[in-house]
Design an enzyme around this catalytic site. Structure first.
Site, PDB file in Angstrom:
ATOM      1  CG  HIS C 145      -1.742   1.190   1.425  1.00  0.00           C
ATOM      2  ND1 HIS C 145      -3.074   1.255   1.069  1.00  0.00           N
ATOM      3  CD2 HIS C 145      -1.445   2.413   1.929  1.00  0.00           C
ATOM      4  CE1 HIS C 145      -3.541   2.456   1.353  1.00  0.00           C
ATOM      5  NE2 HIS C 145      -2.576   3.176   1.887  1.00  0.00           N
ATOM      6  CD  GLU C 146       2.044   3.370   3.633  1.00  0.00           C
ATOM      7  OE1 GLU C 146       2.222   4.458   3.050  1.00  0.00           O
ATOM      8  OE2 GLU C 146       1.039   3.150   4.336  1.00  0.00           O
ATOM      9  CG  HIS C 149       0.235   6.115  -0.649  1.00  0.00           C
ATOM     10  ND1 HIS C 149      -0.866   6.669  -1.261  1.00  0.00           N
ATOM     11  CD2 HIS C 149      -0.201   5.629   0.535  1.00  0.00           C
ATOM     12  CE1 HIS C 149      -1.917   6.515  -0.473  1.00  0.00           C
ATOM     13  NE2 HIS C 149      -1.547   5.884   0.619  1.00  0.00           N
ATOM     14  CD  GLU C 228      -5.058   6.298   2.076  1.00  0.00           C
ATOM     15  OE1 GLU C 228      -4.903   5.102   2.371  1.00  0.00           O
ATOM     16  OE2 GLU C 228      -4.152   7.137   2.062  1.00  0.00           O
TER      17      GLU C 228
END
Lengths: 186, 127, 400
Positions: C145-146, C149, C228
């Site tokens: 997930h990071e 980003h 997100e």
């Protein structure tokens, strides 16, 4: 008199510029494929280098598993001897399968599994295996982009003129896929 | 981290990748919340009930809030202090008591917890 | 993938333009209101300078400031091998050319964030609480997930959006206070001519002072929420295992601890909003993150591990149109999900927990004594007793 000539000249210039654009994008794609392969290669080399260490560690515990150990050593040697990328891909698949069998067999040696050294090596090898998988995924996507461009119009014309070829996918054989070691910690 | 009973610094003990904190003076044992959930699993928590006791209230060694008094285990016979956020405190021998209770009631526990309890806090004596 | 990044740049650009116009308008009317007629350009100039300075600062110092506010420590492979391996794996899965730096924050509340203005110098930070509670598959989901980003250039986008929103809030705040204490010049001095004009200016200025910060934050939050969803979808694609992230989000949301070292401005960078209590997070316009239950539900009902599967699951879960950019869906590879390793979970959790504990023990100057019976004693530097006993074999270790 001059005017049609100018139009023709202009068209030629445009055509050449267009061709140069396609050529450049083909070169860019080929470089990207090379980069992606380099990422896969780093991980394959890392696995190659970890194996002697692993063999040294398991030897004492798994003396009854000569065949399994032998298979890993042979598969590693086959990787070392492979020349072209397709050959190499084939050999690496064999190594993945042999390692998978070794880790499966290791399940029945609790002392081995409890050894700090083996645990660390197992994490390294399974992670390297994961990295090979992820890098392979990215490599195959890049190869697909390249091959699409090489095969489809108008890329195929420029590709034919300058000898751009289809790149090889890194496919995992059925057997290797099935036998691939799972991420396991114990 | 200081012992909630005698306030002296505790030391950590690791066995088979499980870790607890021990008080060198009173022999009490601190299980971190993470460690407990690691061992007992979220699916199968230990039975607990609030305990009525006149034992002194103790501060949590991590967050300093007053801990609850609970009876835990299949027979609810082991009295512990629990901080809902941080973990659980066993006085000396209470870990063994819990181990005995689990054994006597044949409660199946996580093999890693069993190995840790048998290794570090073995249940001695007969059933 | 490349198109997706390009689409983000366009969006990033539009957003910056929109919020910048808002900021300029606010500056202009503040100038007119306080300075009198003709002072609009002056106010606009001040607004531009405030913005410029803040942007420069955030661009060059933002990640370092954020890491140091959070108290993050840089780690390498020898410190936390599993975390490091997982970050390396996700770097490859995301196709990033450089691995981000890895940081750990000593905090029992499980959370994680990414920082850095370019993928080439990015950082991933996770708390020790996260490492103690997640197994390898879950950790991989969070790191993915990071990594999303970073790859999607969300950090840059959020940085610009955040700075703009911040500048607008500051200017409006200053304006409102000025009005409270001194009042606008237009009312006190300029009685002749332009009565109507200044009244309109005054109304517009007041309206902007009140509305602009709200509007700016709404833009910021809306963008943040969208990012997100995209990061969740990307994480599922990278790991090919949506359940990993879903189960991690579940654990993070249920953890009782509150994270320290977080400000309003840095909150949107975390995987879960650290300032909101779990469960209460509503799907309203003022939250930086989508409701956690919804994120989990979407991930768990995915029929595959690609963007299209996520989009379909999002539609089912929310009844809304869709949330991912068309470019993401176009390049979707329809990846097949892989299976997790449930029986190995707790074992990997223990290994990771021990690695993070040992890292902080080393940092804290603990002594490590390996007892012959197989236990390891870890003695804190402030330990007072002269010896420590092994509870397993009864051996007494002199500490001298």
């Amino acid at each position: 008199m001059m005017f049609p000539l100018l139009i023709v000249l202009g068209l030629i210039v445009l055509l050449v510029a267009w061709g140069v654009g396609i050529y450049n994008s083909l070169v860019g794609l080929r470089n990207r494929v090379k980069e992606a392969w380099a990422q896969v290669d780093v991980q394959l080399k890392r696995r190659f280098d970890l194996i002697p260490n692993l063999m040294e560690t398991v030897k004492g515990y798994m003396s009854h598993e000569r065949e399994t150990l032998e298979a890993v050593t042979q598969a590693r040697a086959a990787v070392g001897g492979a020349g072209s990328i397709p050959e190499r891909i084939q050999a690496e698949g064999g190594l993945t399968a042999a390692l998978g069998r070794l880790f499966a067999v290791s399940e029945s040696y609790p002392d081995l599994k409890a050894s700090q050294n083996f645990m660390a090596l197992q994490e390294e090898l399974t992670s390297t295996e994961n990295k090979i998988g992820f890098a392979r995924q990215f490599y195959n996507e890049t190869v697909m982009n390249m091959n699409n461009k090489v095969q489809m119009f108008p890329g195929n014309i420029v590709a034919g003129m300058f000898n751009f070829k289809n790149e090889a996918f890194f496919e995992v054989t059925e057997e290797a896929q099935r036998e691939a070691p799972k991420v396991k910690f114990d | 981290m200081k012992c909630p009973a005698c306030r002296v610094p505790m030391y950590a003990v690791e066995f088979k990748q499980v870790e607890v904190d021990l008080c060198p003076d009173c022999g009490g044992v601190w299980f971190d919340r993470g460690e407990l959930s690691l061992l007992l699993g979220v699916e199968r928590p230990l039975e607990t009930e609030p305990a009525a006791t006149d034992e002194d209230a103790r501060p949590c060694p991590l967050c300093d809030k007053t801990m609850d008094k609970l009876n835990i285990g299949p027979s609810l016979r082991v009295l512990v202090d629990r901080c809902p956020d941080c973990g659980m405190w066993f006085d000396r021998r209470e870990v063994e008591d819990l181990g005995r209770d689990l054994r006597d009631n044949e409660v199946g526990i996580d093999p890693a917890l069993a190995e840790f309890l048998n290794g570090v806090f073995p249940v001695k004596g007969d059933r | 993938m490349w198109e997706q990044i390009a689409a983000n740049r366009r969006k990033s650009f539009l957003l910056v333009v929109g919020a910048a116009l808002l900021l300029m308008a606010l500056g202009w009317f503040l100038g007119e209101y306080f300075g009198g007629r003709g002072f609009g350009p002056f106010g606009l100039g001040i607004a531009a300078v405030v913005w410029f300075v803040m942007t420069l600062f955030a661009y060059y110092q933002g990640d370092q400031v954020m890491l140091s506010i959070a108290g993050a420590k840089k780690v390498d492979k020898a410190d936390l091998p599993i975390l490091f391996n997982v970050v390396e794996e996700m770097t490859l899965a995301a196709g990033l050319s450089r691995m981000p730096a890895v940081y750990v924050i000593d905090d029992p509340a499980p959370n994680a964030f990414a920082a850095g203005r370019r993928p080439e110098n990015a950082a991933v930070a996770v708390t020790s609480g996260l490492l103690r509670q997640l197994n390898r598959d879950e950790l991989q989901g969070v790191v993915a997930h990071e990594m999303a980003h970073i790859r999607n250039r969300d950090i840059q986008l959020m940085l610009f959006a955040g700075v703009l929103a911040g500048a607008i809030v500051i200017l409006a705040e200053v304006g409102l206070r000025g009005m409270w204490f001194g009042g606008g010049r237009s009312r006190s001095r300029r009685s002749s001519g332009g009565q109507d004009g200044s009244a309109i200016v005054a109304i517009l200025a007041i309206a902007l002072m009140i509305l602009a910060p709200i509007l700016a934050q709404l833009i910021y939050f809306a963008v943040s929420r969208k990012r997100e969803y995209l990061a969740d979808a990307s994480a599922a694609t990278f790991t090919r295992y949506p359940e990993g992230l879903a189960s991690a989000l579940d654990k993070i949301a249920r953890a009782p601890q509150q994270l320290g070292g977080v400000t309003q401005a840095t909150a949107p960078m975390y995987i879960i909003n650290p300032l909101k209590r779990a469960g209460k997070a509503a799907a309203n316009a003022t939250s930086t993150h989508p409701p956690i239950d919804e994120r989990i539900r979407i991930l768990r009902s995915m029929a595959g591990a690609g963007f299209a599967a996520y989009e379909e699951s999002y539609r089912q879960a929310t009844g809304k149109q869709g949330v991912l950019p068309g470019s993401a869906l176009k390049e979707d590879e329809a990846r097949a999900p892989r299976s997790g390793e449930p029986e190995a979970r707790d074992a990997s959790r223990r290994t990771i927990a021990r690695q993070v504990d040992d890292f902080f023990y080393r940092q804290g100057g603990y002594r490590r004594i390996e007892c012959a019976c197989g236990t390891v004693l870890k003695i804190p530097p402030d330990f007072r007793a002269p010896r420590a006993g092994c509870p397993r074999c009864g051996a007494v270790h002199e500490l001298g």
